[in-house]
Design a protein around this motif. Sequence first.
Motif, PDB file in Angstrom:
ATOM      1  N   ILE A  40     -23.542  29.325 -18.942  1.00  0.00           N
ATOM      2  CA  ILE A  40     -22.458  29.814 -18.288  1.00  0.00           C
ATOM      3  C   ILE A  40     -23.096  30.928 -17.217  1.00  0.00           C
ATOM      4  O   ILE A  40     -22.208  30.500 -16.262  1.00  0.00           O
ATOM      5  N   VAL A  41     -23.695  31.983 -17.555  1.00  0.00           N
ATOM      6  CA  VAL A  41     -24.182  33.079 -16.375  1.00  0.00           C
ATOM      7  C   VAL A  41     -25.048  31.978 -15.693  1.00  0.00           C
ATOM      8  O   VAL A  41     -24.563  32.344 -14.312  1.00  0.00           O
ATOM      9  N   PHE A  42     -25.712  31.053 -15.246  1.00  0.00           N
ATOM     10  CA  PHE A  42     -26.409  30.196 -14.549  1.00  0.00           C
ATOM     11  C   PHE A  42     -24.796  29.858 -13.495  1.00  0.00           C
ATOM     12  O   PHE A  42     -25.435  29.796 -12.700  1.00  0.00           O
ATOM     13  N   HIS A  43     -24.155  29.175 -13.772  1.00  0.00           N
ATOM     14  CA  HIS A  43     -22.605  28.622 -13.431  1.00  0.00           C
ATOM     15  C   HIS A  43     -22.051  29.686 -12.269  1.00  0.00           C
ATOM     16  O   HIS A  43     -21.552  29.927 -11.350  1.00  0.00           O
ATOM     17  N   HIS A  44     -22.185  30.844 -13.318  1.00  0.00           N
ATOM     18  CA  HIS A  44     -21.515  32.083 -12.371  1.00  0.00           C
ATOM     19  C   HIS A  44     -21.914  32.678 -11.159  1.00  0.00           C
ATOM     20  O   HIS A  44     -22.278  32.900 -10.754  1.00  0.00           O
ATOM     21  N   ALA A  45     -23.363  32.923 -11.734  1.00  0.00           N
ATOM     22  CA  ALA A  45     -24.617  33.292 -10.656  1.00  0.00           C
ATOM     23  C   ALA A  45     -24.786  32.416  -9.268  1.00  0.00           C
ATOM     24  O   ALA A  45     -24.419  33.060  -7.756  1.00  0.00           O
ATOM     25  N   CYS A  46     -24.777  31.080  -9.749  1.00  0.00           N
ATOM     26  CA  CYS A  46     -24.643  30.004  -8.853  1.00  0.00           C
ATOM     27  C   CYS A  46     -23.301  30.348  -8.129  1.00  0.00           C
ATOM     28  O   CYS A  46     -23.382  30.069  -6.924  1.00  0.00           O
ATOM     29  N   THR A  47     -22.650  30.501  -8.461  1.00  0.00           N
ATOM     30  CA  THR A  47     -20.824  31.142  -7.730  1.00  0.00           C
ATOM     31  C   THR A  47     -20.886  31.859  -6.842  1.00  0.00           C
ATOM     32  O   THR A  47     -20.501  32.386  -5.630  1.00  0.00           O
ATOM     33  N   MET A  48     -21.549  33.163  -7.101  1.00  0.00           N
ATOM     34  CA  MET A  48     -21.622  34.438  -6.776  1.00  0.00           C
ATOM     35  C   MET A  48     -22.248  34.483  -5.721  1.00  0.00           C
ATOM     36  O   MET A  48     -22.257  34.541  -4.878  1.00  0.00           O
ATOM     37  N   LEU A  49     -23.305  33.991  -5.997  1.00  0.00           N
ATOM     38  CA  LEU A  49     -24.176  33.483  -4.968  1.00  0.00           C
ATOM     39  C   LEU A  49     -24.160  33.017  -3.778  1.00  0.00           C
ATOM     40  O   LEU A  49     -24.026  32.988  -2.556  1.00  0.00           O
ATOM     41  N   MET A  50     -23.111  31.779  -4.013  1.00  0.00           N
ATOM     42  CA  MET A  50     -22.189  31.404  -2.598  1.00  0.00           C
ATOM     43  C   MET A  50     -21.316  31.490  -2.320  1.00  0.00           C
ATOM     44  O   MET A  50     -21.499  31.896  -0.938  1.00  0.00           O
ATOM     45  N   ASP A  51     -20.584  32.909  -2.687  1.00  0.00           N
ATOM     46  CA  ASP A  51     -19.981  33.748  -2.259  1.00  0.00           C
ATOM     47  C   ASP A  51     -20.715  34.765  -0.711  1.00  0.00           C
ATOM     48  O   ASP A  51     -19.691  35.312  -0.634  1.00  0.00           O
ATOM     49  N   MET A  52     -21.318  34.713  -1.814  1.00  0.00           N
ATOM     50  CA  MET A  52     -22.356  36.136  -1.214  1.00  0.00           C
ATOM     51  C   MET A  52     -22.712  35.399   0.452  1.00  0.00           C
ATOM     52  O   MET A  52     -23.213  35.887   0.996  1.00  0.00           O
ATOM     53  N   ILE A  53     -23.992  34.253   0.790  1.00  0.00           N
ATOM     54  CA  ILE A  53     -23.781  33.574   1.616  1.00  0.00           C
ATOM     55  C   ILE A  53     -22.932  33.657   2.406  1.00  0.00           C
ATOM     56  O   ILE A  53     -22.733  33.756   3.635  1.00  0.00           O
ATOM     57  N   SER A  54     -21.427  33.394   1.908  1.00  0.00           N
ATOM     58  CA  SER A  54     -20.370  33.328   2.469  1.00  0.00           C
ATOM     59  C   SER A  54     -19.703  34.345   3.267  1.00  0.00           C
ATOM     60  O   SER A  54     -19.721  34.410   4.892  1.00  0.00           O
ATOM     61  N   LEU A  55     -19.854  35.593   2.102  1.00  0.00           N
ATOM     62  CA  LEU A  55     -20.047  36.841   2.884  1.00  0.00           C
ATOM     63  C   LEU A  55     -20.502  36.998   3.896  1.00  0.00           C
ATOM     64  O   LEU A  55     -20.142  38.012   5.070  1.00  0.00           O
ATOM     65  N   THR A  56     -21.690  37.181   3.975  1.00  0.00           N
ATOM     66  CA  THR A  56     -23.115  37.438   4.662  1.00  0.00           C
ATOM     67  C   THR A  56     -23.033  36.497   6.148  1.00  0.00           C
ATOM     68  O   THR A  56     -23.940  36.806   6.424  1.00  0.00           O
TER      69      THR A  56
END
Length: 116
Positions: free
Chosen positions: A78-94
């Motif tokens: 669960i933690v890995f799945h959500h961390a990957c989602t946050m990572l992809m969102d951060m890449i999109s934001l930056t």
Amino acid sequence: MEITVEKIAMIRENHNPKNVNLNLDIDWSVEYTNTDQRNVNYNIVLKSAEYLNLSFKVEGLVRLDIFEEFLQQECSQIVFHHACTMLMDMISLTRQTNYELLKEDTSSAVNLNAAF
């Protein structure tokens, strides 16, 4: 079980690649502390070096209900799945973006190249 995020950190050494389809090979690790209590701290680190040189870290807390057993493997998924989602969102934001602004007094445009 309740999983919360306390801190997020992303270290990027390079700019975003121009490829629209970004395939990341991610190395990851999750570390837990206080696994014998109702509040379990976790740290997950995601690293990628092949296409996008970055490190991404999430620190958080897992709160267990009374008499609930801490299942490390299920929680890690669960933690890995959500961390990957946050990572992809951060890449999109930056990502690097081009903006075109029009001046009021003339019809000429000003091009801005910005990375956020």
